[in-house]
Scaffold this motif. Sequence first.
Motif, mmCIF file in Angstrom:
data_model
loop_
_atom_site.group_PDB
_atom_site.id
_atom_site.type_symbol
_atom_site.label_atom_id
_atom_site.label_comp_id
_atom_site.label_asym_id
_atom_site.label_seq_id
_atom_site.Cartn_x
_atom_site.Cartn_y
_atom_site.Cartn_z
ATOM 1 N N VAL A 95 -1.214 5.930 -4.009
ATOM 2 C CA VAL A 95 -1.442 5.534 -2.839
ATOM 3 C C VAL A 95 -2.383 7.457 -2.809
ATOM 4 O O VAL A 95 -4.168 7.235 -2.094
ATOM 5 C CB VAL A 95 -0.965 5.473 -1.447
ATOM 6 C CG1 VAL A 95 -2.010 6.050 -0.004
ATOM 7 C CG2 VAL A 95 -0.756 4.051 -1.914
ATOM 8 N N TYR A 96 -1.597 8.492 -2.358
ATOM 9 C CA TYR A 96 -1.911 9.347 -2.795
ATOM 10 C C TYR A 96 -2.959 9.657 -2.738
ATOM 11 O O TYR A 96 -3.791 10.782 -2.768
ATOM 12 C CB TYR A 96 -0.819 10.700 -2.389
ATOM 13 C CG TYR A 96 -0.149 10.818 -0.853
ATOM 14 C CD1 TYR A 96 -0.747 10.123 -0.317
ATOM 15 C CD2 TYR A 96 1.734 11.281 -1.061
ATOM 16 C CE1 TYR A 96 0.332 10.301 1.194
ATOM 17 C CE2 TYR A 96 1.982 10.829 0.278
ATOM 18 C CZ TYR A 96 1.354 10.880 0.913
ATOM 19 O OH TYR A 96 2.408 10.091 2.329
ATOM 20 N N ARG A 106 -5.450 8.534 -4.321
ATOM 21 C CA ARG A 106 -6.414 7.179 -4.515
ATOM 22 C C ARG A 106 -7.482 7.790 -2.569
ATOM 23 O O ARG A 106 -8.811 8.207 -2.581
ATOM 24 C CB ARG A 106 -6.266 5.844 -3.748
ATOM 25 C CG ARG A 106 -7.647 4.804 -3.942
ATOM 26 C CD ARG A 106 -6.880 3.352 -4.183
ATOM 27 N NE ARG A 106 -6.348 3.080 -4.636
ATOM 28 C CZ ARG A 106 -6.854 2.919 -6.359
ATOM 29 N NH1 ARG A 106 -8.369 3.177 -6.257
ATOM 30 N NH2 ARG A 106 -6.806 2.628 -7.614
ATOM 31 N N PHE A 107 -6.172 8.720 -1.761
ATOM 32 C CA PHE A 107 -6.446 8.923 -0.949
ATOM 33 C C PHE A 107 -5.737 10.306 -0.552
ATOM 34 O O PHE A 107 -5.414 10.249 0.026
ATOM 35 C CB PHE A 107 -6.412 7.969 0.167
ATOM 36 C CG PHE A 107 -5.963 6.288 0.466
ATOM 37 C CD1 PHE A 107 -7.846 6.353 0.717
ATOM 38 C CD2 PHE A 107 -5.713 5.356 -0.100
ATOM 39 C CE1 PHE A 107 -8.579 4.537 1.159
ATOM 40 C CE2 PHE A 107 -6.063 4.032 -0.195
ATOM 41 C CZ PHE A 107 -7.148 3.884 0.437
ATOM 42 N N ARG A 110 -6.582 12.325 1.253
ATOM 43 C CA ARG A 110 -7.052 13.046 2.948
ATOM 44 C C ARG A 110 -5.733 12.552 3.563
ATOM 45 O O ARG A 110 -4.819 13.884 4.774
ATOM 46 C CB ARG A 110 -7.316 12.388 3.513
ATOM 47 C CG ARG A 110 -9.030 13.019 3.523
ATOM 48 C CD ARG A 110 -9.619 14.422 3.970
ATOM 49 N NE ARG A 110 -9.818 14.857 5.364
ATOM 50 C CZ ARG A 110 -10.721 14.308 5.461
ATOM 51 N NH1 ARG A 110 -11.486 14.387 5.091
ATOM 52 N NH2 ARG A 110 -10.980 15.008 6.969
ATOM 53 N N LEU A 111 -4.801 11.908 2.758
ATOM 54 C CA LEU A 111 -3.545 11.195 3.328
ATOM 55 C C LEU A 111 -2.416 12.138 3.254
ATOM 56 O O LEU A 111 -1.238 12.357 3.853
ATOM 57 C CB LEU A 111 -3.602 9.808 2.956
ATOM 58 C CG LEU A 111 -4.017 8.383 3.921
ATOM 59 C CD1 LEU A 111 -3.911 6.979 3.888
ATOM 60 C CD2 LEU A 111 -4.225 9.043 5.164
ATOM 61 N N GLU A 141 -9.865 8.151 9.039
ATOM 62 C CA GLU A 141 -8.596 8.115 8.086
ATOM 63 C C GLU A 141 -7.396 7.359 8.581
ATOM 64 O O GLU A 141 -6.742 6.775 7.522
ATOM 65 C CB GLU A 141 -8.049 9.622 8.425
ATOM 66 C CG GLU A 141 -8.307 10.589 7.788
ATOM 67 C CD GLU A 141 -8.687 12.490 8.814
ATOM 68 O OE1 GLU A 141 -9.085 12.657 7.918
ATOM 69 O OE2 GLU A 141 -7.375 11.940 9.887
ATOM 70 N N MET A 179 -7.905 4.861 5.980
ATOM 71 C CA MET A 179 -7.483 4.377 4.788
ATOM 72 C C MET A 179 -6.121 4.494 4.703
ATOM 73 O O MET A 179 -5.440 3.814 3.790
ATOM 74 C CB MET A 179 -7.801 5.997 4.679
ATOM 75 C CG MET A 179 -9.236 6.203 3.981
ATOM 76 S SD MET A 179 -9.357 7.888 3.550
ATOM 77 C CE MET A 179 -11.571 7.867 3.775
ATOM 78 N N GLY A 228 -3.939 1.626 2.987
ATOM 79 C CA GLY A 228 -2.989 2.466 1.897
ATOM 80 C C GLY A 228 -1.852 2.194 1.995
ATOM 81 O O GLY A 228 -0.880 1.353 1.189
ATOM 82 N N GLN A 244 -17.731 4.877 1.475
ATOM 83 C CA GLN A 244 -16.529 4.788 1.039
ATOM 84 C C GLN A 244 -15.888 4.361 1.059
ATOM 85 O O GLN A 244 -14.721 3.912 -0.298
ATOM 86 C CB GLN A 244 -15.952 6.411 1.060
ATOM 87 C CG GLN A 244 -15.785 7.131 0.581
ATOM 88 C CD GLN A 244 -14.398 8.747 1.478
ATOM 89 O OE1 GLN A 244 -15.608 8.499 2.720
ATOM 90 N NE2 GLN A 244 -13.834 8.752 1.069
ATOM 91 N N ILE A 245 -15.399 2.954 2.252
ATOM 92 C CA ILE A 245 -14.121 2.380 2.366
ATOM 93 C C ILE A 245 -14.152 0.873 0.914
ATOM 94 O O ILE A 245 -13.553 0.917 0.406
ATOM 95 C CB ILE A 245 -14.385 1.793 3.466
ATOM 96 C CG1 ILE A 245 -13.601 2.694 4.176
ATOM 97 C CG2 ILE A 245 -13.196 0.378 3.207
ATOM 98 C CD1 ILE A 245 -12.272 3.466 4.857
ATOM 99 N N ILE A 247 -14.128 2.207 -2.482
ATOM 100 C CA ILE A 247 -12.299 1.934 -2.983
ATOM 101 C C ILE A 247 -11.897 0.639 -3.139
ATOM 102 O O ILE A 247 -11.671 0.448 -3.356
ATOM 103 C CB ILE A 247 -11.507 2.238 -1.652
ATOM 104 C CG1 ILE A 247 -11.742 4.367 -2.007
ATOM 105 C CG2 ILE A 247 -10.599 2.325 -1.521
ATOM 106 C CD1 ILE A 247 -11.213 5.021 -0.310
#
Lengths: 233, 292
Positions: A116-117, A119-120, A122-123, A138, A141, A145, A171-172, A175
């Motif tokens: 998940v991290y 893929r994202f 920012r998280l 965020e 996301m 996630g 972006q979403i 994904i």
Amino acid sequence: MLKVNDINVFYGSIHAIKGVSFEVNKGEIVTLIGANGAGKSTILNTVSGLLKSKTGSITFIDKTISNIVPHKIVAAGLAQVPEGRRVFLGMTVEENLEMGAFTRKANEISEDMDSVYVRFPRLKERRKQIAGTLSGGEQQMLAMGRALMSKPELLMLDEPSMGLAPILVEQIFDIIKELNAAGTTILLVEQNAQMALSIADRGYVLETGKIVTSAKASDLLNNDAVKKAYLGG
Amino acid sequence: MSLVFSQLINGLQSGSIYALIAIGYSMVYGIILLLNFAHGDIIMVGAYVAWLVVVNLSLPPALAIALAIIACTLLGVVIEKVAYSPLRKAPRLSLLITAIGISFLLENLAQLKFGAGAKNVPALITGPALDIGGQHIGFTAVLTIIVSVVAMIGLTFLIRKTKMGKAMRAVSEDMGTAQLMGINVNSTISFTFAVGSALAGIGSVLYSCAYPQAAPTMGSMLGLKAFVAAVLGGIGSIPGAMIGGFAIGIAEAIVSAIGLSVWKDGVVFAILIIVLIFKPTGIMGKKINEKV
Ligand SMILES: Nc1ncnc2c1ncn2[C@@H]1O[C@H](COP(=O)(O)OP(=O)(O)O)[C@@H](O)[C@H]1O
Ligand SMILES: [Mg+2]
């Protein structure tokens, strides 16, 4: 994979969903489009078990789920990213992800948290931060996630584009496509019909609790009535 | 000086008991938005269990302590299952009225079974007075404070770090979304009642060290004061309940120390009124957010 057969859902005396049937096949992206108040969220919440249908049945991977409790539906491999994200605002990013993996054993989840991290990213930067301090994008996301942490076979997303800037919406949706390509079946609920149909295989159009049209997404994009009602002419 | 000191110890002793009970109020409010007015009566049941075990069955006090805590824990869980869980979707007022009904039920059952008079509970815990800087402090006072603080640290760890504790926080924040995570809301609520009631059980044992009696209505004033402590701390907030409990205990002790001990109860309700007027969310409370 998911078969919804003739469901009728009521809020007290309000008949919100009137005999809806649809299905989602393995590997597909299916979208359910409709105006505000059409009943999209009600359908997802019924599939998730938060609401009960008076009639009909819902089956998921050959198992009837219309009469089982929500946490068992999640454990069966069906996750939902709810409308408005609904992340746990008082918990950290990492704790939110842990909650997503609630049905799984603690020692099995660290790999999935890492992915998940990836893929994202920012998280990852914000993993110790309280979710209430994240921006809308965020939080979306994080909500996605978090749902992925249950390792769902089918991921249902309720208006992921809501309230986000166009660039974030792109972006979403990218994904969502990636997740689908990686093997997750998707049921996408949107008011943003253009975006949803552009990534979906098939679509259903919902009006005041009834499915009025269903077709391949590309056909719906060219359907005059749909264009007029949902695609701004 | 020594009077001030001993009053401070008194305040901390009763304050820790209020805090233990207040935590239960706050946890339950946090998770199902219920002011569980039957919570105080659980203390009463704990006191009767201790009395029964020691006096009627002539068993050792250690067993009485264990059984009192277990009985309180089970009672809390059973009350939730039988009386509150069927009302999960009912208006909150129905739930509140049910809780008040359960409170009366427990008090009246106790009166029916054991009579209106108080029963003497023999000392469950005894030990030598401690000597700190020339001041004598009762053993049970020190024990009460230490046990409470340890219980609170344990609870904080449970809520912050364990899977069940995180589930409790998730359900408190958003029950619907917690279900979408695969959290079993019913068992999380049961667990919350179990923990809150176990703390009340510990409170019951510690209370009977200070006031060695069991009486049918003993839980109502105690429960009410703990409720004020929870409101003062910010209902729904567990650290708030701890702070509120100690604050109420110390406020009572100060009032007694300045020779106004007849106002001991009055000051607690004065605090309630002041909090409700000037800061209804209490010390640690967040803005009251309506749940859907
Ligand atoms: N909790 C509720 N109580 C009563 N009516 C509701 C509730 N939630 C939704 N509705 C009604 O049900 C219909 C469908 O709502 P919803 O499923 O939220 O639509 P959508 O997600 O498509 O915007 C609407 O008419 C809405 O007003
Ligand atoms: Mg909706």
